[in-house]
Design an enzyme around this catalytic site. Structure first.
Site, PDB file in Angstrom:
ATOM      1  N   LYS A 115     -28.167  47.328  39.056  1.00  0.00           N
ATOM      2  CA  LYS A 115     -28.088  48.273  40.185  1.00  0.00           C
ATOM      3  C   LYS A 115     -26.851  49.174  40.067  1.00  0.00           C
ATOM      4  CE  LYS A 115     -28.060  44.945  43.251  1.00  0.00           C
ATOM      5  NZ  LYS A 115     -28.099  43.807  42.310  1.00  0.00           N
TER       6      LYS A 115
ATOM      7  N   ARG B 100     -29.344  42.845  52.090  1.00  0.00           N
ATOM      8  CA  ARG B 100     -29.656  41.657  51.297  1.00  0.00           C
ATOM      9  C   ARG B 100     -30.380  40.598  52.129  1.00  0.00           C
ATOM     10  NH1 ARG B 100     -25.196  42.397  47.184  1.00  0.00           N
ATOM     11  NH2 ARG B 100     -25.358  40.746  45.660  1.00  0.00           N
TER      12      ARG B 100
ATOM     13  N   ARG C   5     -21.441  40.172  31.244  1.00  0.00           N
ATOM     14  CA  ARG C   5     -20.865  41.313  31.990  1.00  0.00           C
ATOM     15  C   ARG C   5     -19.342  41.229  31.994  1.00  0.00           C
ATOM     16  NH1 ARG C   5     -22.759  43.020  37.990  1.00  0.00           N
ATOM     17  NH2 ARG C   5     -22.340  40.839  38.481  1.00  0.00           N
TER      18      ARG C   5
ATOM     19  N   ARG D 181     -16.115  38.607  35.792  1.00  0.00           N
ATOM     20  CA  ARG D 181     -16.054  38.301  37.212  1.00  0.00           C
ATOM     21  C   ARG D 181     -16.239  36.797  37.388  1.00  0.00           C
ATOM     22  NH1 ARG D 181     -20.098  42.334  40.446  1.00  0.00           N
ATOM     23  NH2 ARG D 181     -20.619  40.385  41.497  1.00  0.00           N
TER      24      ARG D 181
ATOM     25  N   ARG E 121     -26.439  32.482  42.666  1.00  0.00           N
ATOM     26  CA  ARG E 121     -26.672  33.788  43.292  1.00  0.00           C
ATOM     27  C   ARG E 121     -28.135  34.206  43.146  1.00  0.00           C
ATOM     28  NH1 ARG E 121     -23.228  37.696  40.574  1.00  0.00           N
ATOM     29  NH2 ARG E 121     -23.361  39.030  42.374  1.00  0.00           N
TER      30      ARG E 121
HETATM   31  P1  ADP Z   1     -25.889  44.646  39.363  1.00  0.00           P
HETATM   32  O1  ADP Z   1     -25.114  45.796  39.944  1.00  0.00           O
HETATM   33  O2  ADP Z   1     -27.350  44.708  39.696  1.00  0.00           O
HETATM   34  O3  ADP Z   1     -25.312  43.307  39.687  1.00  0.00           O
HETATM   35  P2  ADP Z   1     -24.870  45.644  36.786  1.00  0.00           P
HETATM   36  O4  ADP Z   1     -25.229  47.093  36.852  1.00  0.00           O
HETATM   37  O5  ADP Z   1     -23.446  45.284  36.978  1.00  0.00           O
HETATM   38  O6  ADP Z   1     -25.838  44.788  37.775  1.00  0.00           O
HETATM   39  O7  ADP Z   1     -25.387  45.110  35.379  1.00  0.00           O
HETATM   40  C1  ADP Z   1     -25.214  43.737  35.004  1.00  0.00           C
HETATM   41  C2  ADP Z   1     -24.846  43.636  33.530  1.00  0.00           C
HETATM   42  O8  ADP Z   1     -25.974  43.984  32.731  1.00  0.00           O
HETATM   43  C3  ADP Z   1     -23.715  44.573  33.083  1.00  0.00           C
HETATM   44  O9  ADP Z   1     -22.949  43.894  32.113  1.00  0.00           O
HETATM   45  C4  ADP Z   1     -24.445  45.789  32.466  1.00  0.00           C
HETATM   46  O10 ADP Z   1     -23.664  46.367  31.434  1.00  0.00           O
HETATM   47  C5  ADP Z   1     -25.695  45.126  31.913  1.00  0.00           C
HETATM   48  N1  ADP Z   1     -26.900  45.958  32.020  1.00  0.00           N
HETATM   49  C6  ADP Z   1     -27.287  46.716  33.089  1.00  0.00           C
HETATM   50  N2  ADP Z   1     -28.486  47.298  32.850  1.00  0.00           N
HETATM   51  C7  ADP Z   1     -28.871  46.882  31.609  1.00  0.00           C
HETATM   52  C8  ADP Z   1     -30.027  47.126  30.778  1.00  0.00           C
HETATM   53  N3  ADP Z   1     -31.030  47.908  31.205  1.00  0.00           N
HETATM   54  N4  ADP Z   1     -30.063  46.523  29.575  1.00  0.00           N
HETATM   55  C9  ADP Z   1     -29.054  45.739  29.149  1.00  0.00           C
HETATM   56  N5  ADP Z   1     -27.956  45.468  29.866  1.00  0.00           N
HETATM   57  C10 ADP Z   1     -27.864  46.030  31.078  1.00  0.00           C
HETATM   58  P1  AMP Z   2     -22.515  42.291  44.213  1.00  0.00           P
HETATM   59  O1  AMP Z   2     -21.310  43.008  43.674  1.00  0.00           O
HETATM   60  O2  AMP Z   2     -23.500  43.204  44.868  1.00  0.00           O
HETATM   61  O3  AMP Z   2     -23.150  41.401  43.193  1.00  0.00           O
HETATM   62  O4  AMP Z   2     -21.980  41.351  45.375  1.00  0.00           O
HETATM   63  C1  AMP Z   2     -21.008  40.343  45.138  1.00  0.00           C
HETATM   64  C2  AMP Z   2     -20.928  39.400  46.331  1.00  0.00           C
HETATM   65  O5  AMP Z   2     -20.516  40.118  47.506  1.00  0.00           O
HETATM   66  C3  AMP Z   2     -22.205  38.699  46.731  1.00  0.00           C
HETATM   67  O6  AMP Z   2     -22.477  37.543  45.952  1.00  0.00           O
HETATM   68  C4  AMP Z   2     -21.914  38.351  48.206  1.00  0.00           C
HETATM   69  O7  AMP Z   2     -21.018  37.245  48.296  1.00  0.00           O
HETATM   70  C5  AMP Z   2     -21.150  39.590  48.669  1.00  0.00           C
HETATM   71  N1  AMP Z   2     -22.070  40.621  49.178  1.00  0.00           N
HETATM   72  C6  AMP Z   2     -22.263  41.875  48.660  1.00  0.00           C
HETATM   73  N2  AMP Z   2     -23.166  42.561  49.382  1.00  0.00           N
HETATM   74  C7  AMP Z   2     -23.561  41.730  50.381  1.00  0.00           C
HETATM   75  C8  AMP Z   2     -24.499  41.841  51.440  1.00  0.00           C
HETATM   76  N3  AMP Z   2     -25.227  42.965  51.633  1.00  0.00           N
HETATM   77  N4  AMP Z   2     -24.659  40.777  52.264  1.00  0.00           N
HETATM   78  C9  AMP Z   2     -23.931  39.657  52.112  1.00  0.00           C
HETATM   79  N5  AMP Z   2     -23.057  39.477  51.118  1.00  0.00           N
HETATM   80  C10 AMP Z   2     -22.860  40.496  50.257  1.00  0.00           C
END
Ligand code: ADP
Ligand code: AMP
Length: 217
Positions: free
Chosen positions: A13, A88, A127, A160, A171
Site C-alpha cells: 500500500k 481497518r 522490508r 521495523r 498482524r
Molecule cells: P504496506 O504499506 O502495505 O504495509 P509496503 O508498501 O511497505 O506495504 O511494502 C511491503 C514490502 O514489500 C516493502 O519492502 C516493499 O519494498 C515490498 N513490495 C511492495 N510492493 C511489492 C511488489 N509488487 N513486489 C515486490 N515487493 C514489493
Molecule cells: P501500518 O504502517 O499501516 O502497517 O501500521 C502499523 C501499525 O499501526 C498497525 O499494526 C497498528 O498497530 C497501527 N495502525 C495503523 N493504522 C491503524 C488503524 N487504522 N487502526 C488501528 N491501528 C492502526
C-alpha cells in the site's frame, strides 16, 4: 478524488501510495506513519499507541478516528486524499462515512490490493525502512544501493520491529479478523476494485492507475 488503499500488512500500500500521490496530487494519509512519528517524538499519542504497534495489534478505534478526522480537516485534503492503512475495522469505516456525510463529501474508490499470505511474510521479513525519512525498501525486490544507507536521504535503513516473522504473522491474523470484512463492506457500496498485488511494483501501479482513470473519465 477520495481514495482508500485497502489490503493486508505488507501488500504494498505504502509503495503504491508514493507513486499515486505524484500523479494524483492528493496527500497520502498513512495512519501507521502518523503513529510511528508520534512514537519517535514521544508525544502523548505516541505513548498511548506504542504497545499496540509493538504487539501487532490495532490501536483502539476512538484514537484512530480522532486523528484521521483532524487530519482530513486540514487544507491540503480539500481536493481529496489517499488513505493508506485506514479504515481497518468496520467501526472505522462507519466513522469515516459519518465524517464524509457531515462534510457533504463522497468516497470515490476503494482499491483492494490482494496478496497471498506467503508473499506477505516474504515482503515483511525483507522490508527495510529509513529511520530518517521513512522511505521503504526490500532486501530482494527493492534494494538500497549502499548497504544500510537510504538512497534518498543517506539515513540508516533498518527493519521495523513489527516486521519480525512472529509479529508479521500476528498482524496478518489481525487483518483477517478485523479488516477483511471491509472488502464486503465496500463491495456492497459498489466502491471496491481488487488489484493483483503479486505482480511487479510497476505493473501494480499501472493496474491501479487504469482503475483510477476508468473511474474518473
Ligand atoms: P504496506 O504499506 O502495505 O504495509 P509496503 O508498501 O511497505 O506495504 O511494502 C511491503 C514490502 O514489500 C516493502 O519492502 C516493499 O519494498 C515490498 N513490495 C511492495 N510492493 C511489492 C511488489 N509488487 N513486489 C515486490 N515487493 C514489493
Ligand atoms: P501500518 O504502517 O499501516 O502497517 O501500521 C502499523 C501499525 O499501526 C498497525 O499494526 C497498528 O498497530 C497501527 N495502525 C495503523 N493504522 C491503524 C488503524 N487504522 N487502526 C488501528 N491501528 C492502526
Amino acid at each position: 478524488m477520495r481514495l482508500i488503499l485497502l489490503g493486508p500488512p505488507n501488500a504494498g500500500k505504502g509503495t503504491q501510495a508514493k507513486q499515486m500521490v505524484e500523479e494524483l496530487k492528493v496527500p497520502q494519509i498513512s495512519t501507521g506513519d502518523i503513529f510511528r512519528k508520534n512514537i519517535k517524538e514521544g508525544t502523548p499519542l505516541g505513548v498511548k499507541a506504542k504497545n499496540y504497534l509493538d504487539e501487532g495489534l490495532l490501536v483502539p478505534d476512538e484514537l484512530v478516528v480522532q486523528i484521521v478526522n483532524d487530519r482530513l480537516d486540514q487544507d491540503d485534503c480539500r481536493n481529496g486524499f489517499l488513505l493508506d492503512g485506514f479504515p481497518r475495522t468496520v467501526a472505522q469505516a462507519k466513522a469515516l462515512d459519518s465524517y464524509l456525510e457531515k462534510n457533504n463529501l463522497n468516497l470515490d474508490l476503494v482499491l483492494n490490493i490482494h496478496v497471498e499470505k506467503d508473499t506477505l511474510i516474504k515482503r515483511a521479513i525483507g522490508r527495510r525502512v529509513c529511520k530518517s525519512c521513512g522511505a521503504t525498501y526490500h532486501i530482494d525486490f527493492q534494494p538500497v544501493q549502499i548497504d544500510g544507507i537510504c538512497d534518498s536521504c543517506g539515513g540508516n535503513v533498518v527493519q521495523r520491529d513489527d516486521d519480525k516473522k512472529e509479529t508479521a504473522e500476528k498482524r496478518i491474523q489481525v487483518y483477517m479478523d478485523e479488516t477483511q470484512p471491509l472488502i464486503e463492506y465496500y463491495q456492497s457500496k459498489s466502491l471496491l476494485k481488487t488489484i493483483n498485488g503479486e505482480q511487479e511494483i510497476s505493473q501494480v501501479t499501472d493496474d491501479i492507475m487504469k482503475e483510477v482513470k476508468e473511474n474518473f473519465q
